[in-house]
Design an enzyme around this catalytic site. Structure first.
Site, PDB file in Angstrom:
ATOM      1  CB  VAL A 149       3.595  -3.849  -7.591  1.00  0.00           C
ATOM      2  CG1 VAL A 149       3.095  -4.067  -6.171  1.00  0.00           C
ATOM      3  CG2 VAL A 149       4.681  -4.856  -7.904  1.00  0.00           C
ATOM      4  CB  CYS A 150      -0.315  -2.094  -5.771  1.00  0.00           C
ATOM      5  SG  CYS A 150      -1.576  -1.529  -4.620  1.00  0.00           S
TER       6      CYS A 150
END
Length: 260
Positions: free
Chosen positions: A139-140
């Protein structure tokens, strides 16, 4: 069709005792199949200094019901690990103690990303576990750490908007401006809040859409943000400039790490 037993308590305790199954393999160029129903899913979530806590906690809350007794929070050493806002999460396992065969290998993003892109011990751990993991996820800016380990070369991927288009190509990935991107057994999510979307999309592949829908309802995930400023395209130019200034050190550090 009888709905799955996914009360809040059952969501945390779902599953049966783990059996000795290897990871689910996928044919070249295809997504993996579902995890066998008769065992919990084995998930390792990486913790490191300067991670963004929500990158971990959001997906963990939605995936925990899949992994009773087999969700590992992993860092170089056991114990508290400080996030980029000072909140600490606890690593339950050191790298060496993490099971070798995983269904899901997960890497969060955060301000500490540039340092982790250069961390030889973490990158070696990721390469080793990814070689056998069913799903390799982030994520991210966690996708930049996967990329630094050589795990996104030749894959479509996303990341936080501030680094997606500029840094992912330096690591051999093709940037995609989408909330969640699946490419074979790689799954990457955009910035921070996209971790919830990634977790639900992944849960649907691991245990079926009804499980994911029920988990979404239990979490009451029905976002109605008070402002339409979640992407640079939606935000006013002054807001984009303010965000760019906040994120500039992260962008510079990640770019330098990707080029090193």
């Amino acid at each position: 069709m009888t709905p799955p037993d996914l009360s809040r308590r059952a969501l945390i305790a779902a599953g049966v005792a783990a059996a000795a199954f290897g990871p689910v393999r996928s044919a070249a160029g295809t997504e993996p199949g579902p995890i066998p129903q008769d065992r919990p899913v084995r998930i390792a979530m990486i913790l490191y200094p300067g991670m963004t806590a929500l990158d971990v906690v959001g997906p963990q809350a939605l995936l925990a019901g899949l992994a009773p007794g087999s969700l590992y929070c992993v860092s170089e050493a056991e114990g508290p690990v400080a996030s980029d806002t000072g909140l600490s999460l606890v690593a339950t396992h050191a790298f060496a103690a993490c099971p070798p065969d995983l269904d899901v290998l997960f890497v969060p993003g955060g301000d500490g990303t540039p340092a982790q892109m250069r961390d030889a011990a973490l990158l070696a751990f990721l390469r080793d576990r990814a070689a056998r993991a069913t799903w390799v996820t982030s994520v991210c800016t966690g996708s930049l750490i996967l990329g630094a380990a050589g795990l996104l070369r030749g894959y479509r991927a996303t990341s936080h908007w501030c680094v997606r288009d500029a840094v992912l190509p330096l690591l051999g990935a093709t940037p995609v401006a989408e909330r969640v991107v699946f490419d074979r057994n790689r799954v990457t999510g955009a910035g921070i809040s996209a971790g919830l979307d990634l977790a639900l999309a992944l849960a649907a592949r691991l245990r079926g859409p009804d499980y994911a829908r029920t988990a979404q309802l239990v979490a009451e995930y029905a976002p109605e943000p008070p402002f339409q400023a979640g992407t640079p395209a939606q935000a006013d130019p002054a807001i984009v400039r303010a965000a760019d200034a906040i994120l500039a050190p992260l962008v510079a550090g990640a770019t330098a790490a990707a080029r090193s």
